[in-house]
Design a protein around this motif. Structure first.
Motif, mmCIF file in Angstrom:
data_model
loop_
_atom_site.group_PDB
_atom_site.id
_atom_site.type_symbol
_atom_site.label_atom_id
_atom_site.label_comp_id
_atom_site.label_asym_id
_atom_site.label_seq_id
_atom_site.Cartn_x
_atom_site.Cartn_y
_atom_site.Cartn_z
ATOM 1 N N VAL A 60 25.506 4.597 73.457
ATOM 2 C CA VAL A 60 26.135 4.594 72.139
ATOM 3 C C VAL A 60 25.109 5.031 71.108
ATOM 4 O O VAL A 60 23.945 4.598 71.153
ATOM 5 C CB VAL A 60 26.674 3.194 71.783
ATOM 6 C CG1 VAL A 60 27.091 3.115 70.311
ATOM 7 C CG2 VAL A 60 27.850 2.831 72.678
ATOM 8 N N VAL A 61 25.538 5.885 70.193
ATOM 9 C CA VAL A 61 24.671 6.327 69.094
ATOM 10 C C VAL A 61 25.268 5.848 67.781
ATOM 11 O O VAL A 61 26.436 6.126 67.480
ATOM 12 C CB VAL A 61 24.519 7.864 69.086
ATOM 13 C CG1 VAL A 61 23.782 8.313 67.826
ATOM 14 C CG2 VAL A 61 23.770 8.331 70.330
ATOM 15 N N LEU A 62 24.480 5.103 67.019
ATOM 16 C CA LEU A 62 24.866 4.643 65.691
ATOM 17 C C LEU A 62 24.158 5.484 64.643
ATOM 18 O O LEU A 62 22.981 5.833 64.808
ATOM 19 C CB LEU A 62 24.480 3.174 65.477
ATOM 20 C CG LEU A 62 24.938 2.129 66.498
ATOM 21 C CD1 LEU A 62 24.443 0.751 66.063
ATOM 22 C CD2 LEU A 62 26.444 2.135 66.639
ATOM 23 N N ASN A 84 33.948 -4.585 76.178
ATOM 24 C CA ASN A 84 34.532 -4.853 74.862
ATOM 25 C C ASN A 84 33.851 -4.003 73.796
ATOM 26 O O ASN A 84 34.514 -3.385 72.953
ATOM 27 C CB ASN A 84 34.365 -6.333 74.536
ATOM 28 C CG ASN A 84 34.837 -6.689 73.136
ATOM 29 O OD1 ASN A 84 36.011 -6.752 72.844
ATOM 30 N ND2 ASN A 84 33.878 -6.923 72.235
ATOM 31 N N PHE A 85 32.523 -3.950 73.835
ATOM 32 C CA PHE A 85 31.771 -3.199 72.827
ATOM 33 C C PHE A 85 32.105 -1.709 72.899
ATOM 34 O O PHE A 85 32.373 -1.071 71.871
ATOM 35 C CB PHE A 85 30.274 -3.426 73.025
ATOM 36 C CG PHE A 85 29.415 -2.776 71.969
ATOM 37 C CD1 PHE A 85 29.316 -3.321 70.699
ATOM 38 C CD2 PHE A 85 28.698 -1.623 72.259
ATOM 39 C CE1 PHE A 85 28.527 -2.726 69.718
ATOM 40 C CE2 PHE A 85 27.908 -1.019 71.292
ATOM 41 C CZ PHE A 85 27.822 -1.574 70.018
ATOM 42 N N ASP A 90 34.755 3.081 70.796
ATOM 43 C CA ASP A 90 35.668 4.196 71.037
ATOM 44 C C ASP A 90 36.873 4.152 70.094
ATOM 45 O O ASP A 90 37.410 5.197 69.720
ATOM 46 C CB ASP A 90 36.136 4.168 72.489
ATOM 47 C CG ASP A 90 36.871 5.434 72.899
ATOM 48 O OD1 ASP A 90 36.342 6.526 72.639
ATOM 49 O OD2 ASP A 90 37.978 5.331 73.461
ATOM 50 N N LYS A 91 37.276 2.952 69.693
ATOM 51 C CA LYS A 91 38.396 2.781 68.766
ATOM 52 C C LYS A 91 37.962 2.931 67.302
ATOM 53 O O LYS A 91 38.771 2.772 66.394
ATOM 54 C CB LYS A 91 39.040 1.403 68.953
ATOM 55 C CG LYS A 91 39.901 1.260 70.212
ATOM 56 C CD LYS A 91 40.483 -0.149 70.292
ATOM 57 C CE LYS A 91 41.637 -0.251 71.287
ATOM 58 N NZ LYS A 91 41.223 -0.046 72.679
ATOM 59 N N ALA A 234 29.762 5.199 64.828
ATOM 60 C CA ALA A 234 29.337 4.701 66.139
ATOM 61 C C ALA A 234 30.088 5.535 67.170
ATOM 62 O O ALA A 234 31.315 5.637 67.121
ATOM 63 C CB ALA A 234 29.657 3.227 66.294
ATOM 64 N N THR A 235 29.358 6.137 68.108
ATOM 65 C CA THR A 235 29.951 7.071 69.054
ATOM 66 C C THR A 235 29.451 6.800 70.465
ATOM 67 O O THR A 235 28.253 6.579 70.678
ATOM 68 C CB THR A 235 29.581 8.524 68.680
ATOM 69 O OG1 THR A 235 29.917 8.767 67.313
ATOM 70 C CG2 THR A 235 30.315 9.522 69.570
#
Length: 245
Positions: A60-62, A84-85, A90-91, A234-235
């Motif tokens: 994940v990249v923030l 969950n994270f 993704d949402k 967040a991706t």
């Protein structure tokens, strides 16, 4: 340590407004004593089976303050917490949310964020840290079981701290500097969306809070986060195919 554990103060507590400020939240009178050790059931009726699970790893990249923070998310050792994270990333649940709790004194402790309520700039600041993810279909909050895998074990302990489960081994995923973990209230199964970064080795949280990943790049950016700073985006950049929901 003069810092309390990360909490999410949704009436009980999570790692956001209520708990990181002295000692970790007490769980002696609020935990269920039923046996909850094991891995998520495969049966469709199992509550654990209804939650997203990450069956492997993801990245994940923030983007925060125009800079990048890269996270390695560990679904191998924390499939439900990591799932969950990744599902919430993704949402786009975290896009625009604020870091509402930053504790660096008397010593570096945590940076906490992820409260969905913080997307609203008019939401009262003093109430941040009380929010959970609300499923748009069910209109209900999604809560996670506390999930901690002891070192050397094949199965995680669910819904209990390692101490309350009588487990003497430390967790496999430790609260070292750069750890990413879920905030929760004093109730073990109250984590939802709020998460925190460990700013230093905070081993007194080990076995009580669920670590699910680590910062691999951009810890210097985390060190500069101030209360009120926002996650611009967040991706999930790798591993989305490992998410089962």
């Amino acid at each position: 340590m003069a810092c309390s554990a990360p909490s999410n103060s949704s009436g009980t507590s999570d790692t956001g407004g209520a708990s990181p400020s002295g000692s970790p939240p007490s769980e002696s009178t609020q935990e269920d004593n039923s046996e909850t050790t094991g891995v998520p059931g495969s049966e469709s009726t199992s509550p654990l089976a209804q939650l997203p699970q990450l069956q492997g790893e993801a990245t994940v990249v923030l983007q925060v303050n125009g800079k990048t923070i890269t996270l390695a998310i560990n679904g191998k050792d924390a499939p439900i917490t990591a799932g969950n994270f990744i599902d919430l990333v993704d949402k786009k649940v975290y896009d625009g949310t604020a870091f509402h709790r930053v504790v660096r004194t008397p010593s570096p402790f945590v940076v906490q964020g992820g409260d969905p309520q913080s997307k609203d700039p008019n939401f009262p600041v003093q109430r941040l840290g009380t929010g959970s993810y609300i499923d748009p279909e069910t209109k209900q909050a999604r809560y996670l079981p506390l999930e901690i895998l002891p070192e050397g074990a094949e199965q995680a302990v669910y819904s209990k701290t390692l101490k309350s489960a009588g487990e003497n081994k430390p967790p496999k995923l430790r609260h070292t500097r750069g750890a990413v973990a879920m905030a929760r209230s004093q109730l073990p199964d109250s984590a939802s969306a709020q998460f925190y970064f460990a700013l230093a080795d905070v081993d007194f949280l080990d076995g009580s809070y669920a670590v699910f990943g680590y910062v691999t790049e951009g810890m210097d950016v985390v060190d500069q986060i101030q209360q009120g700073d926002r996650i611009e985006s967040a991706t999930v950049t790798a591993g989305i195919e490992n998410l089962k929901r």
